[in-house]
Design a protein around this motif. Structure first.
Motif, PDB file in Angstrom:
ATOM      1  N   ALA A   1      99.894  20.059  20.376  1.00 14.31           N
ATOM      2  CA  ALA A   1      99.253  20.797  21.715  1.00 14.31           C
ATOM      3  C   ALA A   1      97.947  21.367  20.881  1.00 14.31           C
ATOM      4  O   ALA A   1      97.284  22.381  21.812  1.00 14.31           O
ATOM      5  N   ASN A   2      97.350  20.598  20.184  1.00 19.09           N
ATOM      6  CA  ASN A   2      95.847  20.845  19.642  1.00 19.09           C
ATOM      7  C   ASN A   2      94.739  20.519  20.843  1.00 19.09           C
ATOM      8  O   ASN A   2      93.974  19.570  20.283  1.00 19.09           O
ATOM      9  N   ILE A   3      94.973  21.072  22.030  1.00 20.71           N
ATOM     10  CA  ILE A   3      93.726  20.687  22.876  1.00 20.71           C
ATOM     11  C   ILE A   3      93.685  22.165  23.461  1.00 20.71           C
ATOM     12  O   ILE A   3      94.187  22.726  23.965  1.00 20.71           O
ATOM     13  N   ASP A   4      92.586  22.509  23.127  1.00 23.71           N
ATOM     14  CA  ASP A   4      91.846  23.929  23.995  1.00 23.71           C
ATOM     15  C   ASP A   4      90.641  23.593  24.655  1.00 23.71           C
ATOM     16  O   ASP A   4      89.999  22.466  24.768  1.00 23.71           O
ATOM     17  N   THR A   5      90.105  24.516  25.259  1.00 25.49           N
ATOM     18  CA  THR A   5      88.935  24.362  26.217  1.00 25.49           C
ATOM     19  C   THR A   5      87.849  25.532  26.045  1.00 25.49           C
ATOM     20  O   THR A   5      88.308  26.811  25.538  1.00 25.49           O
ATOM     21  N   ASN A   6      86.812  25.588  26.337  1.00 23.65           N
ATOM     22  CA  ASN A   6      85.847  26.626  26.196  1.00 23.65           C
ATOM     23  C   ASN A   6      86.198  27.542  27.291  1.00 23.65           C
ATOM     24  O   ASN A   6      85.582  28.720  27.116  1.00 23.65           O
ATOM     25  N   SER A   7      87.174  27.314  27.961  1.00 22.22           N
ATOM     26  CA  SER A   7      87.472  28.295  28.893  1.00 22.22           C
ATOM     27  C   SER A   7      88.326  29.358  28.475  1.00 22.22           C
ATOM     28  O   SER A   7      88.337  30.605  28.532  1.00 22.22           O
ATOM     29  N   ARG A   8      88.880  29.152  27.067  1.00 24.74           N
ATOM     30  CA  ARG A   8      89.416  30.178  26.218  1.00 24.74           C
ATOM     31  C   ARG A   8      88.395  31.198  25.873  1.00 24.74           C
ATOM     32  O   ARG A   8      88.940  32.415  25.750  1.00 24.74           O
ATOM     33  N   LEU A   9      87.226  30.941  25.964  1.00 26.68           N
ATOM     34  CA  LEU A   9      85.949  32.071  25.539  1.00 26.68           C
ATOM     35  C   LEU A   9      85.753  32.840  26.953  1.00 26.68           C
ATOM     36  O   LEU A   9      85.293  33.820  26.781  1.00 26.68           O
ATOM     37  N   CYS A  10      86.213  32.530  27.947  1.00 21.27           N
ATOM     38  CA  CYS A  10      85.760  33.069  29.033  1.00 21.27           C
ATOM     39  C   CYS A  10      86.924  33.697  29.893  1.00 21.27           C
ATOM     40  O   CYS A  10      86.501  35.083  30.316  1.00 21.27           O
ATOM     41  N   MET A  11      88.256  33.296  30.028  1.00 23.21           N
ATOM     42  CA  MET A  11      89.019  34.114  30.957  1.00 23.21           C
ATOM     43  C   MET A  11      90.591  33.902  30.361  1.00 23.21           C
ATOM     44  O   MET A  11      91.495  34.270  31.075  1.00 23.21           O
TER      45      MET A  11
ATOM     46  N   THR B   1      99.838  26.334  26.809  1.00 26.07           N
ATOM     47  CA  THR B   1     100.275  26.221  27.871  1.00 26.07           C
ATOM     48  C   THR B   1     100.741  24.530  28.105  1.00 26.07           C
ATOM     49  O   THR B   1      99.963  23.784  27.704  1.00 26.07           O
ATOM     50  N   LEU B   2     101.746  24.329  29.023  1.00 32.64           N
ATOM     51  CA  LEU B   2     101.661  23.079  29.396  1.00 32.64           C
ATOM     52  C   LEU B   2     101.138  22.929  30.641  1.00 32.64           C
ATOM     53  O   LEU B   2     100.918  23.839  31.305  1.00 32.64           O
ATOM     54  N   ALA B   3     101.153  21.519  31.454  1.00 28.43           N
ATOM     55  CA  ALA B   3     100.848  21.437  32.617  1.00 28.43           C
ATOM     56  C   ALA B   3     101.773  22.196  33.676  1.00 28.43           C
ATOM     57  O   ALA B   3     102.831  22.265  33.526  1.00 28.43           O
ATOM     58  N   ALA B   4     101.236  22.238  35.079  1.00 23.62           N
ATOM     59  CA  ALA B   4     101.999  22.731  36.022  1.00 23.62           C
ATOM     60  C   ALA B   4     102.175  24.296  35.853  1.00 23.62           C
ATOM     61  O   ALA B   4     103.314  24.604  36.116  1.00 23.62           O
ATOM     62  N   HIS B   5     101.663  24.920  35.198  1.00 22.38           N
ATOM     63  CA  HIS B   5     102.052  26.491  34.832  1.00 22.38           C
ATOM     64  C   HIS B   5     103.050  26.660  33.890  1.00 22.38           C
ATOM     65  O   HIS B   5     104.019  27.668  34.268  1.00 22.38           O
ATOM     66  N   ARG B   6     103.508  25.516  33.200  1.00 21.99           N
ATOM     67  CA  ARG B   6     104.735  25.566  32.385  1.00 21.99           C
ATOM     68  C   ARG B   6     104.319  26.229  31.008  1.00 21.99           C
ATOM     69  O   ARG B   6     103.059  26.005  30.636  1.00 21.99           O
ATOM     70  N   GLY B   7     105.213  27.033  30.276  1.00 29.28           N
ATOM     71  CA  GLY B   7     105.091  27.146  28.910  1.00 29.28           C
ATOM     72  C   GLY B   7     105.822  26.190  27.944  1.00 29.28           C
ATOM     73  O   GLY B   7     106.203  25.009  28.392  1.00 29.28           O
ATOM     74  N   PHE B   8     105.892  26.735  26.914  1.00 31.07           N
ATOM     75  CA  PHE B   8     106.570  25.774  25.810  1.00 31.07           C
ATOM     76  C   PHE B   8     108.201  26.137  25.701  1.00 31.07           C
ATOM     77  O   PHE B   8     108.650  26.025  24.386  1.00 31.07           O
TER      78      PHE B   8
ATOM     79  N   THR C   1     106.117  20.311  21.299  1.00 25.87           N
ATOM     80  CA  THR C   1     107.244  21.505  21.676  1.00 25.87           C
ATOM     81  C   THR C   1     106.683  22.988  21.131  1.00 25.87           C
ATOM     82  O   THR C   1     107.504  23.836  21.326  1.00 25.87           O
ATOM     83  N   ARG C   2     105.456  23.138  20.634  1.00 25.07           N
ATOM     84  CA  ARG C   2     105.160  24.541  20.306  1.00 25.07           C
ATOM     85  C   ARG C   2     103.355  24.426  20.718  1.00 25.07           C
ATOM     86  O   ARG C   2     102.881  23.452  21.026  1.00 25.07           O
ATOM     87  N   PRO C   3     103.069  25.676  21.176  1.00 23.37           N
ATOM     88  CA  PRO C   3     101.336  25.884  21.153  1.00 23.37           C
ATOM     89  C   PRO C   3     100.728  25.352  20.230  1.00 23.37           C
ATOM     90  O   PRO C   3     100.984  25.147  18.904  1.00 23.37           O
ATOM     91  N   GLY C   4      99.587  24.876  20.549  1.00 19.46           N
ATOM     92  CA  GLY C   4      98.744  24.359  19.547  1.00 19.46           C
ATOM     93  C   GLY C   4      97.574  25.586  19.359  1.00 19.46           C
ATOM     94  O   GLY C   4      97.651  26.544  19.380  1.00 19.46           O
ATOM     95  N   LEU C   5      96.555  25.033  18.388  1.00 20.12           N
ATOM     96  CA  LEU C   5      95.579  25.936  18.024  1.00 20.12           C
ATOM     97  C   LEU C   5      94.526  26.292  18.915  1.00 20.12           C
ATOM     98  O   LEU C   5      94.089  25.441  19.615  1.00 20.12           O
TER      99      LEU C   5
END
Length: 864
Positions: A121-131, A342-349, A368-372
């Motif tokens: 799950a090591n995919i994150d986004t610059n949206s982490r910095l915003c909201m 998060t996972l796709a479609a508003h799902r968690g882990f 199976t668990r959140p990434g960095l």
């Protein structure tokens, strides 16, 4: 050619645009009158999108190192290096860092590859910095990341509370909608912000609270409502879970005087706010980065939501907490799992969610668990745990906190891939492989705006060079990594249908994000898709996305604000300018957008500046334990004492200073992982220079080698504002070849140089040690024009109007022109200025500044 319906490239308002190609790379831009987000209005950035679609600085071919490569070779190398890294070090040794600039379809494919097939799950986004704090707050309170509001609620509210949002600058179309509501129905406006920004100019009340005291403010408001019998006990009993002891804990230290002391606001003003809120059931609380970008951002979000839940101000017209996002598709990224948490479609882990998504994707190795999260991801890279990273459509070497460490991490990473539209970015300089991505105007897909409206972004121009859409690049790498069937997409419509089906898969009403009615849409219907809003009117029935259907009040305790540190006695706040966007890779191409704020300023209260010997308009060094950078000084009574403000936009590509990203601490909210950009301990000191000047160059030019060199895009070339130490002779190296004419005044230390080529001006250099410099506008207008010795005067012969600093970018109207019109024509209101000069009649984002000029002139006339 007919206009193409598409969407704006900038903020989360999600404005519709009518874009008409007019030949070559030229595009005529107008607002789409039929789009629900903006009804034809555009801000200054959207209005001037047509100035940013040229190919200047574009990355047009795949690059391996500094050599051009074909697509097959570049893609094969990316797939090979990622495969090898995973085989040697495991799936968690690789990462993607993506962006709210991606379309939903791009985001979906990237998320599927990383979480479903690479198995991390090591995919994150610059949206982490915003909201991301808003996401975490929604999930804690509602059980799902749902914004329970619509722009229509702004039209029906009797009170709008803006918290941590300079809406007039950062979301101008929303601000104009608020102003329209005030004019039509007398809607009251309260602004809660440490700074007195342009958004405050027409507010009924401004509370300049101490940074970091928002939880105390909202807890105090809720305690007031409880004492006054305004809590909706029936709504709480039926629809909200209230923790045991919640009310007892709330009333401790939340009387009016205690809260006023914590927030550092006058008790009488605080009482006004509490009474206004209590008396106005139709209230929308709109919040943005000032709430989210904090090491306690999630608690601040939940403090706002608590008040709305407890008073029943949710799920009703004109009553809601409303998170407004910063990026054009931050919401779409949230929907498809673009965040590491998060996972796709508003799902968690959770076990069932992992199983369901894995089954739907036929995934070989589901994460199976959140990434960095973003900050931790780059920290892990610096520690050697992330050995291959793919950065898409963002510039973390500038935008992440403690950006110096981020650069060190990128330099140490064995394999860095960057997909971008720009050839030379601060992050791209660390890339082993650079891939040319499609830019705005060339992309085809969907975006989701702040109020859950999905719109089509359509291609207006052909793909230049060998640029390709992000979804295509990602799926081609996935296929080369061995997953051909799972990534057999040929067009965005196929990805959209899969995304829509996943939102409906095993969704029996547990999640509001459900696009099943769009899951079988055909290619033609997808191409013609009109804007639509998912989720209807969320929570209108009082049912939330939790196992028991009830929302949650979150028990929050207020931590004391940090005391100033001896070596870092002030507090730094960071944010955006009206006419610029992120790191200016797009807006920096527009000459008009550069005029409002040409240089990166550090705003400081005049009393602080006087005590520190820091003069207005001079240079100052801003330093934190993480780094330091130079800024031009701007005295501002809108700053609280002891606090500074700097903009986020400038990078090494535009300036030797203004590097705000070097300054903030890499501290994050424990729930959301969002960095705390708004409260950094800092110090400031004056910087004395030996000379200052400017250089105007026709065409492209490199920055002169000196202490301060800030590039400003101008018609036909560039303007560099300059300052330095010692001898300014080194500036000659920045002058282009040609015939030089020169005038020197050794007594004043003044030097003026013009460079002509075939009798036409190609450069002008003006430097002085003690004297004044001429205005830049006339010299800029003379670029590439025939010239003689008169160019050294720096101004046209005879009288010439000095427009002053540009206030209205849309119509290029300066402050001196506006002030003169107010005086000479006896203009009494903003509408009269618009009728006389046009200022404020397009996007409206300059209207607060016009109102302030009117007020200032009125005071001077009264005393005159």
């Amino acid at each position: 050619m007919d206009a193409i319906h598409t969407t704006c490239a900038y903020c989360g308002v999600g404005c519709g645009i009518l874009a008409t190609p007019t030949g070559g790379r030229a595009v005529e831009i107008k607002g789409d009158p039929d789009h629900p987000a903006n009804a034809g209005r555009l801000c200054s950035k959207g209005t001037h999108l047509g100035e940013t679609v040229g190919l200047e600085g574009r990355l047009l071919h795949p690059m391996i190192g500094n050599r051009r490569a074909n697509w097959d070779k570049a893609l094969d190398l990316v797939a090979k290096r990622f495969r090898e890294t995973i085989a040697r070090h495991g799936p968690d040794s690789v990462a993607f860092y993506v962006s709210g600039q991606l379309l939903t379809e791009d985001y979906y494919v990237a998320n599927k590859l990383m979480k479903g097939f690479i198995g991390s799950a090591n995919i994150d986004t610059n949206s982490r910095l915003c909201m991301s704090s808003a996401v975490a707050g929604h999930q804690r309170a509602f059980g799902e990341d749902v914004v329970p509001a619509s722009y229509d609620d702004l039209d029906e509210a009797d009170l709008i509370v803006l918290v941590g949002s300079n809406t007039a600058w950062c979301h101008p179309i929303v601000y104009q909608r608020i102003m329209a509501a005030r004019a039509a129905r007398g809607t009251k406006l309260v602004v809660i912000d440490p700074r007195r920004t342009e958004t405050c100019e027409e507010a009924d009340l401004h509370l300049p609270l101490r940074p970091g005291s928002d939880v105390a403010l909202m807890n105090g408001l809720l305690a007031h409502c409880r004492r006054e019998g305004l809590v909706d006990e029936a709504y709480l009993a039926d629809h909200v879970d209230v923790p045991a002891g919640f009310w007892n804990a709330l009333h401790t230290d939340h009387d009016l005087w205690s809260v006023a002391r914590t927030c550092d606001v006058p008790p009488a003003e605080l009482q006004r706010f509490y009474e206004l809120f209590a008396a106005t059931p139709r209230t929308v609380t709109l919040f943005s980065q000032g709430i989210n970008q904090s090491i306690r951002g999630t608690d601040q979000v939940n403090a706002i939501i608590n008040v709305h839940l407890a008073t029943g101000r949710i799920g009703k017209p004109g009553a809601a907490p409303f998170s407004i996002t910063g990026q054009p598709n931050a919401m779409g990224g949230r929907e498809v799992g673009g965040l590491a948490s998060t996972l796709a479609a508003h799902r968690g882990f959770g076990e069932q969610d992992v199983a369901d998504v894995g089954r739907f994707w036929a995934a070989e190795r589901m994460a199976t668990r959140p990434g960095l999260k973003a900050v931790d991801l780059f920290r892990a890279m610096g520690e050697g745990r992330i050995k291959a990273v793919w950065v898409m459509a963002t510039n973390p070497a500038v935008s992440l906190p403690d950006a110096g460490r981020v650069r060190e991490a990128l330099a140490a990473c064995p394999f860095v891939v960057v997909s971008d539209v720009i050839a030379d970015t601060d992050t791209g300089r660390f890339a082993h492989v650079r891939l040319p991505a499609a830019g705005w105007g060339e992309k085809d897909g969907t975006v989701t705006n702040s109020d859950r409206t999905v719109s089509r972004q359509r291609a207006v121009l052909p793909l230049p060079g060998e640029a390709r859409p992000d979804w295509w690049i990602i799926k081609e790498v996935a296929r080369r990594m061995g997953w051909r069937t799972a990534f057999g997409y040929d067009r965005p419509a196929e990805i959209w249908r899969e995304h829509a089906r996943l939102t409906a898969y095993r969704n029996d009403g547990a999640r509001l994000l459900d696009l099943r009615d769009r899951a079988a849409i055909g290619n033609e219907a997808y191409d013609a898709m009109a804007p639509f809003q998912w989720g209807g009117a969320p929570f209108a029935d009082g049912r939330f996305s939790t196992p028991d259907g009830k929302a949650r009040l979150i028990d929050l305790t207020q931590r004391q604000a940090e005391d100033p540190l001896a070596d870092w006695p002030m507090t730094l706040n960071t944010g955006r300018y009206r006419d610029q966007w992120h790191t200016m890779t797009r807006t920096g191409l527009s000459p008009r957008l550069a005029r409002h704020r040409e240089e990166p300023l550090v705003e400081i209260h005049p009393d602080d500046a006087a005590a520190l010997g820091i003069a207005d308009g001079k240079l100052a060094r801003v330093a934190t334990p993480q780094g330091e950078s130079l800024f031009r000084v701007a005295h501002s009574t809108g700053q609280r004492r002891g606090e500074l403000f700097t903009p986020i936009h400038w990078t090494d590509r535009q300036s030797t200073g203004g590097r705000t990203g070097l300054l903030p601490r890499p501290l994050v909210d424990p729930h959301s992982g969002q960095p705390g950009f708004k409260m950094t301990p800092v110090r400031i000191e004056a910087v004395t220079v030996d000379w200052h000047g400017f250089l105007i160059v026709h065409g492209e030019a490199g920055a002169p080698d000196c202490l301060w060199a800030t590039r400003v895009t101008v018609p036909g070339g560039a303007l560099f504002e300059l300052a330095g130490l010692g001898d300014a002779a080194a500036l000659d190296a920045a002058l282009p070849r040609g015939e030089r004419i020169e005038a020197n005044d050794p007594a004043r230390g003044t030097r003026r140089v013009a460079v002509l080529r075939d009798g036409r001006l190609v450069a002008a250099l003006f430097v002085t040690r003690t004297g004044e410099l001429p205005g830049r506008d006339w010299l800029i207008s003379q670029l590439s024009q025939p010239q003689g010795l008169q160019v050294l005067a720096g101004r046209a012969p005879g009288a010439q109007e000095d427009r002053g600093a540009i206030v209205c970018v849309c119509f290029d109207v300066g402050v001196r022109t506006i002030v003169a019109a107010i005086r000479d024509q006896q203009l009494a209101d903003v509408a009269a200025i618009g009728a006389a000069l046009g200022a404020g009649t397009n996007c409206g984002s300059c209207r607060p500044a016009l109102a302030r000029l009117l007020a200032t002139e009125g005071k001077e006339a009264a005393h005159g």
